[in-house]
Motif scaffolding. Structure first.
Motif, mmCIF file in Angstrom:
data_model
loop_
_atom_site.group_PDB
_atom_site.id
_atom_site.type_symbol
_atom_site.label_atom_id
_atom_site.label_comp_id
_atom_site.label_asym_id
_atom_site.label_seq_id
_atom_site.Cartn_x
_atom_site.Cartn_y
_atom_site.Cartn_z
ATOM 1 N N GLY A 191 0.774 -1.272 0.035
ATOM 2 C CA GLY A 191 0.090 -0.117 0.078
ATOM 3 C C GLY A 191 0.789 1.238 0.211
ATOM 4 O O GLY A 191 0.395 2.168 -0.265
ATOM 5 N N TYR A 192 2.044 1.162 0.398
ATOM 6 C CA TYR A 192 2.900 2.288 0.561
ATOM 7 C C TYR A 192 4.261 1.856 0.574
ATOM 8 O O TYR A 192 4.697 0.774 0.600
ATOM 9 C CB TYR A 192 2.593 2.920 1.943
ATOM 10 C CG TYR A 192 3.635 4.275 2.503
ATOM 11 C CD1 TYR A 192 3.041 5.322 1.829
ATOM 12 C CD2 TYR A 192 4.420 4.224 3.498
ATOM 13 C CE1 TYR A 192 3.698 6.575 2.177
ATOM 14 C CE2 TYR A 192 5.096 5.550 3.728
ATOM 15 C CZ TYR A 192 4.801 6.386 3.002
ATOM 16 O OH TYR A 192 5.476 7.741 3.540
ATOM 17 N N TYR A 193 5.208 2.799 0.128
ATOM 18 C CA TYR A 193 6.693 2.521 0.116
ATOM 19 C C TYR A 193 7.467 3.498 1.085
ATOM 20 O O TYR A 193 7.223 4.626 1.098
ATOM 21 C CB TYR A 193 7.007 2.792 -1.434
ATOM 22 C CG TYR A 193 8.652 2.854 -1.591
ATOM 23 C CD1 TYR A 193 9.349 1.758 -1.099
ATOM 24 C CD2 TYR A 193 9.220 3.865 -1.982
ATOM 25 C CE1 TYR A 193 10.633 1.849 -1.180
ATOM 26 C CE2 TYR A 193 10.499 3.920 -2.151
ATOM 27 C CZ TYR A 193 11.445 2.830 -1.741
ATOM 28 O OH TYR A 193 12.759 2.912 -1.881
ATOM 29 N N ILE A 194 8.274 2.798 1.791
ATOM 30 C CA ILE A 194 9.438 3.805 2.701
ATOM 31 C C ILE A 194 10.569 3.489 2.090
ATOM 32 O O ILE A 194 11.125 2.283 2.064
ATOM 33 C CB ILE A 194 9.111 2.959 4.373
ATOM 34 C CG1 ILE A 194 7.712 3.384 4.882
ATOM 35 C CG2 ILE A 194 10.508 3.724 4.951
ATOM 36 C CD1 ILE A 194 7.593 3.048 6.175
ATOM 37 N N PRO A 195 11.282 4.396 1.808
ATOM 38 C CA PRO A 195 12.717 4.247 1.277
ATOM 39 C C PRO A 195 13.724 4.081 2.260
ATOM 40 O O PRO A 195 13.727 4.759 3.489
ATOM 41 C CB PRO A 195 13.048 5.585 0.686
ATOM 42 C CG PRO A 195 11.815 6.114 0.487
ATOM 43 C CD PRO A 195 10.863 5.794 1.344
ATOM 44 N N GLN A 196 14.291 2.853 2.293
ATOM 45 C CA GLN A 196 14.922 2.491 3.600
ATOM 46 C C GLN A 196 16.353 3.423 3.740
ATOM 47 O O GLN A 196 17.065 3.468 4.829
ATOM 48 C CB GLN A 196 15.643 1.008 3.512
ATOM 49 C CG GLN A 196 14.464 0.083 3.792
ATOM 50 C CD GLN A 196 14.754 -1.320 3.382
ATOM 51 O OE1 GLN A 196 16.060 -1.670 3.280
ATOM 52 N NE2 GLN A 196 13.756 -2.132 2.996
ATOM 53 N N ASP A 248 16.319 -2.705 -2.535
ATOM 54 C CA ASP A 248 16.626 -2.271 -4.096
ATOM 55 C C ASP A 248 15.144 -2.106 -4.710
ATOM 56 O O ASP A 248 14.971 -1.998 -5.945
ATOM 57 C CB ASP A 248 17.365 -3.245 -4.815
ATOM 58 C CG ASP A 248 16.628 -4.799 -4.840
ATOM 59 O OD1 ASP A 248 15.554 -4.941 -4.136
ATOM 60 O OD2 ASP A 248 17.027 -5.553 -5.827
ATOM 61 N N PHE A 249 14.122 -1.813 -3.889
ATOM 62 C CA PHE A 249 12.783 -1.602 -4.491
ATOM 63 C C PHE A 249 12.971 -0.101 -5.167
ATOM 64 O O PHE A 249 13.316 0.817 -4.580
ATOM 65 C CB PHE A 249 11.793 -1.574 -3.555
ATOM 66 C CG PHE A 249 10.369 -1.231 -3.670
ATOM 67 C CD1 PHE A 249 9.576 -2.351 -4.352
ATOM 68 C CD2 PHE A 249 9.784 -0.196 -4.118
ATOM 69 C CE1 PHE A 249 8.306 -2.319 -4.634
ATOM 70 C CE2 PHE A 249 8.190 -0.003 -4.658
ATOM 71 C CZ PHE A 249 7.611 -1.120 -4.804
ATOM 72 N N ASP A 250 12.351 -0.083 -6.309
ATOM 73 C CA ASP A 250 12.313 1.074 -7.243
ATOM 74 C C ASP A 250 11.021 1.687 -7.226
ATOM 75 O O ASP A 250 10.051 1.208 -7.540
ATOM 76 C CB ASP A 250 12.571 0.401 -8.790
ATOM 77 C CG ASP A 250 12.662 2.032 -9.642
ATOM 78 O OD1 ASP A 250 11.737 2.674 -9.780
ATOM 79 O OD2 ASP A 250 13.972 1.877 -10.483
ATOM 80 N N GLN A 251 10.995 2.968 -6.487
ATOM 81 C CA GLN A 251 9.851 3.801 -6.120
ATOM 82 C C GLN A 251 9.210 4.010 -7.435
ATOM 83 O O GLN A 251 7.777 4.033 -7.390
ATOM 84 C CB GLN A 251 10.046 4.788 -5.279
ATOM 85 C CG GLN A 251 10.849 5.974 -5.958
ATOM 86 C CD GLN A 251 11.010 7.242 -5.222
ATOM 87 O OE1 GLN A 251 10.162 7.392 -3.874
ATOM 88 N NE2 GLN A 251 11.594 8.210 -5.422
ATOM 89 N N THR A 252 9.969 4.516 -8.520
ATOM 90 C CA THR A 252 8.925 4.779 -9.629
ATOM 91 C C THR A 252 8.213 3.555 -10.352
ATOM 92 O O THR A 252 7.180 3.729 -10.661
ATOM 93 C CB THR A 252 10.152 5.509 -10.780
ATOM 94 O OG1 THR A 252 10.643 6.600 -10.167
ATOM 95 C CG2 THR A 252 9.199 5.767 -11.988
#
Length: 415
Positions: A191-196, A248-252
């Protein structure tokens, strides 16, 4: 949402108008044998910057060499340059690194006398917040605003609608609830992304809980009830299974694919989304940050400084003046997606008509700097992220980990 792009020929035309209208005709003495300039630009914006400064080069005869420096390499490159004395003429400085760069003594002090012949560099030309404390250390101005940045909420309204969520969350509590609902769409969906890597997010969450991370004596202090509530929110999103755990999740791509249909980021992301997926136009939006006790966001961006030992200080200041004209700032936004710092640029019809810019401007009015402590990224901010990531990713004991964070950072002063 659409993101406008401007071509190199258009930039040349804009620059020619700027220089024709704003740059005094040099005397023969001023035109003689101008020195070249080297500019360190962070990230991957060097090609656009080359196009932006081409009119300046043509008009002045000053050749500008743009050197692209990866954000994660700037500390080492800067340290080496300070040690050798061989730096650029102009350097882009992330605001969070201003204290570290200023403390080196490598930057030219940009006092009133130094800037007297460069009217576009006057502090009153810049939007509130990006001058003053954001450009000076210990009362000495050592940089000038270049681009502004604030964090806003990006949402895929189409995906939220399919999940029965009819509007972006207005509060952090609503965001957590909505994120959990969206994560329930199936395996591999969040549901959401938190950049580590983003040390600002937990600080913003603390501000939005009504708290501070600097005490009355100017010392870093995370040991507050408001920070604990921010940690509840941060760790709760992980506990709910609402955010990806891979570093390494790519937010875009995560946003475009719909895997992570809500995230907090800066204006630059809008251009990346529009470029990557123009077919999503009308299916996503930006809004000001969710609120708690407050709705404060991060005031970030970057400045430009002049290397103290540059052999072409006059040329460097001329280039800074050119880069601070409203026309050039608008062109930079249109080509690179970075928000202006100049008032007249931000209110330019080309930007004012953009609904996203309206949101950015509204959020900038309630935005704050990270504490300007020495080496935020490598020390205080890193300690904060190490603590939170160890709790949510490795299961470290929360109380013990936070106690260690409090002890590690408590002696850090903003003064």
């Amino acid at each position: 949402m659409k993101s406008t792009r401007i071509t190199a020929p258009a930039l040349l035309a804009v620059g020619a108008l700027v220089l024709a209208g704003c740059t005094p005709t040099p005397t023969a003495e001023e035109s003689a044998a101008p020195g070249d300039l080297t500019v360190w630009i962070m990230g991957d914006s060097s090609a656009n910057f080359d196009a932006l400064v081409a009119p300046f080069e043509e008009e002045t005869g000053i050749a500008v060499e743009t050197v692209a420096v990866p954000w994660d390499a700037i500390d080492q490159k800067f340290t080496t340059a300070v040690a050798s004395g061989d730096g650029p003429d102009i350097i882009q400085i992330g605001v969070s690194k201003l204290r570290t760069f200023a403390d080196s003594g490598a930057l030219l002090e940009l006092d009133a006398d130094t800037l007297a012949d460069h009217p576009h560099l006057a502090a009153e030309n810049f939007i509130d917040g990006v001058a003053g404390d954001a450009t000076a250390i210990g009362g000495s101005v050592v940089s000038l605003p270049w681009v502004s940045d604030t964090r806003v909420l990006f949402t895929r309204t189409d995906i939220l609608g399919e999940a029965g969520i009819d509007a972006p969350p207005a509060t952090w509590d609503e965001l957590r609830a909505d994120a959990k609902t969206l994560a329930g769409r199936g395996d591999g969906q969040y549901g959401y992304y938190i950049p580590q890597w983003d040390s600002a997010l937990p600080v913003v969450m603390t501000w939005d809980q009504g708290g501070e991370i600097v005490d009355a004596d100017g010392m870093i202090d995370f040991d507050t009830p408001e920070f604990q509530r921010a940690v509840d929110l941060y760790t709760g999103l992980y506990a709910d299974g609402s955010v990806p755990t891979n570093s390494d999740f790519d937010q875009t791509q995560g946003f475009v694919s719909g895997v992570a249909p809500m995230l907090v980021s800066g204006p630059y992301l809008a251009g990346a989304i529009a470029d990557a997926a123009p077919e999503l136009d009308g299916k996503w939006t930006v809004t000001t940050l969710p609120t708690g006790a407050a709705g404060t966001s991060l005031l970030a961006g970057s400045n430009l400084g002049v290397w103290g030992s540059s052999d072409n200080t006059d040329g460097a200041l001329d280039l800074l003046d050119y880069l601070s004209t409203p026309e050039t700032q608008v062109a930079w936004f249109e080509s690179d997606g970075q928000l202006p710092t100049v008032k007249d640029a931000l209110s330019d019809p080309a930007l004012a008509a953009d609904p996203m810019v309206e949101v950015y401007t509204q959020q900038l009015a309630d935005a704050r700097l990270l504490p300007l402590v020495p080496n935020w990224d490598g020390e205080t901010g890193k300690a904060l992220l190490d603590a939170l990531n160890s709790i949510v990713l490795t299961g470290a004991d929360r109380d013990q980990t936070l106690d260690a964070l409090f002890q590690t950072t408590s002696g850090t002063s903003v003064n």
